[in-house]
Design a protein around this motif. Structure first.
Motif, PDB file in Angstrom:
ATOM      1  N   ALA A 197       0.819  -1.214   0.000  1.00 47.86           N
ATOM      2  CA  ALA A 197       0.000   0.000   0.000  1.00 47.86           C
ATOM      3  C   ALA A 197       0.851   1.261   0.000  1.00 47.86           C
ATOM      4  CB  ALA A 197      -0.930   0.008   1.207  1.00 47.86           C
ATOM      5  N   GLY A 198       2.059   1.162   0.546  1.00 40.41           N
ATOM      6  CA  GLY A 198       2.939   2.319   0.608  1.00 40.41           C
ATOM      7  C   GLY A 198       2.827   3.107   1.889  1.00 40.41           C
ATOM      8  N   SER A 199       2.024   2.619   2.829  1.00 46.73           N
ATOM      9  CA  SER A 199       1.901   3.250   4.148  1.00 46.73           C
ATOM     10  C   SER A 199       1.053   2.327   5.018  1.00 46.73           C
ATOM     11  CB  SER A 199       1.244   4.639   4.064  1.00 46.73           C
ATOM     12  OG  SER A 199      -0.155   4.520   3.924  1.00 46.73           O
ATOM     13  N   ASP A 200       0.909   2.685   6.291  1.00 40.94           N
ATOM     14  CA  ASP A 200       0.015   1.911   7.156  1.00 40.94           C
ATOM     15  C   ASP A 200      -1.342   2.584   7.308  1.00 40.94           C
ATOM     16  OD1 ASP A 200       0.758   4.055   8.721  1.00 40.94           O
ATOM     17  OD2 ASP A 200       1.642   2.873  10.341  1.00 40.94           O
ATOM     18  N   ASP A 201      -1.603   3.611   6.510  1.00 41.00           N
ATOM     19  CA  ASP A 201      -2.883   4.313   6.596  1.00 41.00           C
ATOM     20  C   ASP A 201      -4.044   3.429   6.156  1.00 41.00           C
ATOM     21  OD1 ASP A 201      -1.648   6.608   7.480  1.00 41.00           O
ATOM     22  OD2 ASP A 201      -1.532   7.528   5.483  1.00 41.00           O
ATOM     23  N   LEU A 202      -3.829   2.616   5.114  1.00 36.80           N
ATOM     24  CA  LEU A 202      -4.919   1.825   4.560  1.00 36.80           C
ATOM     25  C   LEU A 202      -5.487   0.864   5.591  1.00 36.80           C
ATOM     26  CD1 LEU A 202      -6.706   0.908   2.220  1.00 36.80           C
ATOM     27  CD2 LEU A 202      -4.891  -0.691   1.561  1.00 36.80           C
ATOM     28  N   ILE A 203      -4.642   0.097   6.262  1.00 33.41           N
ATOM     29  CA  ILE A 203      -5.166  -0.861   7.234  1.00 33.41           C
ATOM     30  C   ILE A 203      -5.828  -0.141   8.407  1.00 33.41           C
ATOM     31  CG2 ILE A 203      -2.963  -1.099   8.469  1.00 33.41           C
ATOM     32  CD1 ILE A 203      -5.744  -3.755   7.838  1.00 33.41           C
ATOM     33  N   LYS A 204      -5.317   1.024   8.773  1.00 30.38           N
ATOM     34  CA  LYS A 204      -5.954   1.796   9.846  1.00 30.38           C
ATOM     35  C   LYS A 204      -7.353   2.230   9.418  1.00 30.38           C
ATOM     36  CE  LYS A 204      -1.640   3.678  11.768  1.00 30.38           C
ATOM     37  NZ  LYS A 204      -0.825   4.914  11.922  1.00 30.38           N
ATOM     38  N   GLN A 205      -7.485   2.678   8.167  1.00 33.85           N
ATOM     39  CA  GLN A 205      -8.791   3.105   7.666  1.00 33.85           C
ATOM     40  C   GLN A 205      -9.765   1.936   7.595  1.00 33.85           C
ATOM     41  OE1 GLN A 205      -7.106   4.793   4.061  1.00 33.85           O
ATOM     42  NE2 GLN A 205      -7.740   6.847   4.655  1.00 33.85           N
ATOM     43  N   ILE A 206      -9.267   0.779   7.173  1.00 29.90           N
ATOM     44  CA  ILE A 206     -10.123  -0.400   7.103  1.00 29.90           C
ATOM     45  C   ILE A 206     -10.602  -0.793   8.492  1.00 29.90           C
ATOM     46  CG2 ILE A 206     -10.155  -2.869   6.571  1.00 29.90           C
ATOM     47  CD1 ILE A 206      -8.255  -2.268   4.235  1.00 29.90           C
ATOM     48  N   ARG A 207      -9.701  -0.772   9.467  1.00 29.54           N
ATOM     49  CA  ARG A 207     -10.071  -1.114  10.843  1.00 29.54           C
ATOM     50  C   ARG A 207     -11.055  -0.112  11.439  1.00 29.54           C
ATOM     51  NH1 ARG A 207      -3.841  -2.677  12.352  1.00 29.54           N
ATOM     52  NH2 ARG A 207      -4.004  -4.927  11.864  1.00 29.54           N
ATOM     53  N   ASP A 208     -10.995   1.127  10.966  1.00 32.27           N
ATOM     54  CA  ASP A 208     -11.926   2.152  11.435  1.00 32.27           C
ATOM     55  C   ASP A 208     -13.283   2.057  10.743  1.00 32.27           C
ATOM     56  OD1 ASP A 208     -10.084   3.191  13.190  1.00 32.27           O
ATOM     57  OD2 ASP A 208      -9.432   4.808  11.856  1.00 32.27           O
ATOM     58  N   GLY A 209     -13.421   1.093   9.835  1.00 30.38           N
ATOM     59  CA  GLY A 209     -14.693   0.896   9.162  1.00 30.38           C
ATOM     60  C   GLY A 209     -14.969   1.851   8.023  1.00 30.38           C
ATOM     61  N   LYS A 210     -13.923   2.489   7.495  1.00 36.15           N
ATOM     62  CA  LYS A 210     -14.105   3.410   6.385  1.00 36.15           C
ATOM     63  C   LYS A 210     -14.584   2.670   5.132  1.00 36.15           C
ATOM     64  CE  LYS A 210     -12.383   7.052   8.572  1.00 36.15           C
ATOM     65  NZ  LYS A 210     -13.220   8.224   8.941  1.00 36.15           N
ATOM     66  N   THR A 211     -15.420   3.311   4.370  1.00 33.04           N
ATOM     67  CA  THR A 211     -15.890   2.746   3.110  1.00 33.04           C
ATOM     68  C   THR A 211     -14.846   2.973   2.021  1.00 33.04           C
ATOM     69  OG1 THR A 211     -16.959   4.779   2.374  1.00 33.04           O
ATOM     70  CG2 THR A 211     -18.263   3.265   3.754  1.00 33.04           C
ATOM     71  N   GLU A 212     -14.992   2.273   0.918  1.00 27.98           N
ATOM     72  CA  GLU A 212     -14.068   2.494  -0.192  1.00 27.98           C
ATOM     73  C   GLU A 212     -14.123   3.947  -0.652  1.00 27.98           C
ATOM     74  OE1 GLU A 212     -12.701   0.703  -4.520  1.00 27.98           O
ATOM     75  OE2 GLU A 212     -14.680   0.147  -3.754  1.00 27.98           O
ATOM     76  N   LYS A 213     -15.305   4.508  -0.722  1.00 24.32           N
ATOM     77  CA  LYS A 213     -15.455   5.893  -1.161  1.00 24.32           C
ATOM     78  C   LYS A 213     -14.689   6.841  -0.247  1.00 24.32           C
ATOM     79  CE  LYS A 213     -18.956   9.328  -2.438  1.00 24.32           C
ATOM     80  NZ  LYS A 213     -20.428   9.607  -2.562  1.00 24.32           N
ATOM     81  N   GLU A 214     -14.770   6.625   1.052  1.00 19.35           N
ATOM     82  CA  GLU A 214     -14.077   7.482   2.013  1.00 19.35           C
ATOM     83  C   GLU A 214     -12.560   7.317   1.908  1.00 19.35           C
ATOM     84  OE1 GLU A 214     -17.262   7.745   5.725  1.00 19.35           O
ATOM     85  OE2 GLU A 214     -16.095   5.908   5.442  1.00 19.35           O
ATOM     86  N   ILE A 215     -12.117   6.082   1.726  1.00 19.88           N
ATOM     87  CA  ILE A 215     -10.680   5.834   1.608  1.00 19.88           C
ATOM     88  C   ILE A 215     -10.124   6.473   0.348  1.00 19.88           C
ATOM     89  CG2 ILE A 215      -8.922   4.050   1.337  1.00 19.88           C
ATOM     90  CD1 ILE A 215     -10.727   2.212   3.054  1.00 19.88           C
ATOM     91  N   VAL A 216     -10.808   6.277  -0.762  1.00 18.01           N
ATOM     92  CA  VAL A 216     -10.354   6.840  -2.036  1.00 18.01           C
ATOM     93  C   VAL A 216     -10.321   8.360  -1.972  1.00 18.01           C
ATOM     94  CG1 VAL A 216     -10.950   7.120  -4.471  1.00 18.01           C
ATOM     95  CG2 VAL A 216     -11.068   4.856  -3.408  1.00 18.01           C
TER      96      VAL A 216
END
Length: 389
Positions: free
Chosen positions: A346-365
């Motif tokens: 992913a290039g950072s640890d932000d993605l897994i943090k966002q997934i664990r926080d329940g973020k939607t794909e739209k919010e992550i993108v």
């Protein structure tokens, strides 16, 4: 003299590179009138693999037939002939057909050494990329640019179209997450050809050489970034067709999980499946396939999941599949087995943090967009072909 000649050719090609989308694409290696004269009476080294073809003939064989003096071959991941499975050892040796020495640029030695480059007048890079940051051929390109800069050697990149070059997407690699699957600060789908990316790496000073590389690009003819390019040769053992290449950006994150993406089958990167029977109705069983996938994940076990060969519309990069599978596991550790590898991909640890926080794909993108906008502006400086926008 070769330095001056190559730079002049590059300027001429850049200023004159116009095309019609309906015309047949000619890759850089096929535009022989633009480079053969530059190689005469030079000691030439090649960085090539099985995709390095000139009208169906391997570049090594083609250049030898033109009396070009080849002295050395450097091989990336998967080897000179492209028959080493992912992560497999690429050995130094000799090409059995020509007797030329073949040196590995995968494993302990990722960058040509000064000793390996001694006596060489010019280096050629000609490898088909698939447009993803974690595809290691562009990492090899980065270190090659660095080595040529450090050793004052001209580098000529024979360009090839990008089969995922019609868009830009995904998170940018952040500082602190550098690896061989993320050398440069670019998004997962970078939208550049290898020629354009080489210019960017060199001009932006991303490599550690103390000066810029003497770089020239032999561009494609009649290519634009609006095109969907079909690869004439599989770029690596587990990307056998256009569908696998197109799905690769979206499915590579699964390499950090307990779910298989079809390695060890006849349809790698076209299916997804894990050992839980409620993951989907499609079933497949990975097996060892010599030269393609040795000891694949979930070997000899039935996997349940999705057959993406049935898709009517193949998506661009998406998190949909990864999020759907993630949410079907009650215990994250049963799914995410290599968190650090996911972070490097992913290039950072932000993605897994966002997934664990329940973020939607739209919010992550949406969170990626400010940096992606900056990258898109940077990318435009180095484009050699009409863009998709």
């Amino acid at each position: 003299m070769i330095r001056i000649n190559i730079l002049l050719v590059f300027l001429f090609l850049f200023l004159g590179c116009t095309s019609q989308e309906t015309a047949e694409i000619k890759v850089g290696a096929e535009r022989t009138e633009l480079y053969l004269s530059l190689l005469k009476d030079k000691n030439v080294a090649l960085v090539v693999n099985n995709t390095s073809l000139v009208n169906g003939v391997h570049l090594v064989d083609f250049l030898l037939s033109k009396d070009i003096k080849l002295v050395k071959i450097f091989a990336p991941e998967h080897g000179f002939r492209g028959d080493v499975s992912a992560g497999g050892v690429v050995e130094d040796g000799k090409d059995t057909k020509t007797g030329l020495p073949v040196l590995s640029l995968y494993g302990k030695n990722k960058k040509p050494t000064a000793e390996q480059l001694a006596g060489i007048d010019v280096v050629i890079f000609d490898i088909q990329d698939v447009g993803c940051r974690f595809y290691t051929y562009i990492s090899t390109l980065h270190y090659l640019i660095e080595a040529c800069a450090e050793n004052d050697l001209p580098l000529v990149v024979f360009d090839r179209p990008n089969p995922n070059g019609d868009y830009v997407a995904g998170p940018i690699r952040e500082e602190g997450f550098e690896s061989f699957v993320g050398v440069d600060p670019i998004p997962i789908v970078h939208g550049c050809t290898v020629g354009e990316l080489a210019k960017m790496i060199n001009e932006e000073g991303w490599h550690k050489g103390d000066k810029k590389c003497k770089l020239a690009v032999i561009p494609n003819q009649n290519y634009t970034h609006k095109m969907l390019y079909s690869l004439p040769e599989r770029p690596s053992p587990n990307l056998p067709n256009d569908l696998s290449v197109r799905l690769y950006p979206s499915l590579c994150f699964f390499e950090a999980t307990s779910a298989s993406v079809g390695r060890g089958t006849e349809f790698p990167f076209q299916v997804i499946g894990g050992l839980k029977s409620d993951l989907g109705t499609f079933e497949f069983t990975p097996r060892s396939i010599p030269g393609v996938s040795v000891n694949p994940l979930n070997k000899d076990k039935v996997c349940y999941g999705l057959d993406l060969r049935e898709l009517e519309n193949v998506p661009k990069f998406t998190l949909k599949y990864f999020l759907d599978f993630y949410n079907k596991y009650e215990n994250e550790a049963d799914f995410l087995t290599r968190e650090n590898w996911l972070n490097l991909l992913a290039g950072s640890d932000d993605l897994i943090k966002q997934i664990r926080d329940g973020k939607t794909e739209k919010e992550i993108v949406k969170s990626w967009q400010p940096e992606l906008l900056e990258y898109k502006q940077l990318r435009k400086k180095y484009l050699l072909y009409p863009d998709f926008e």
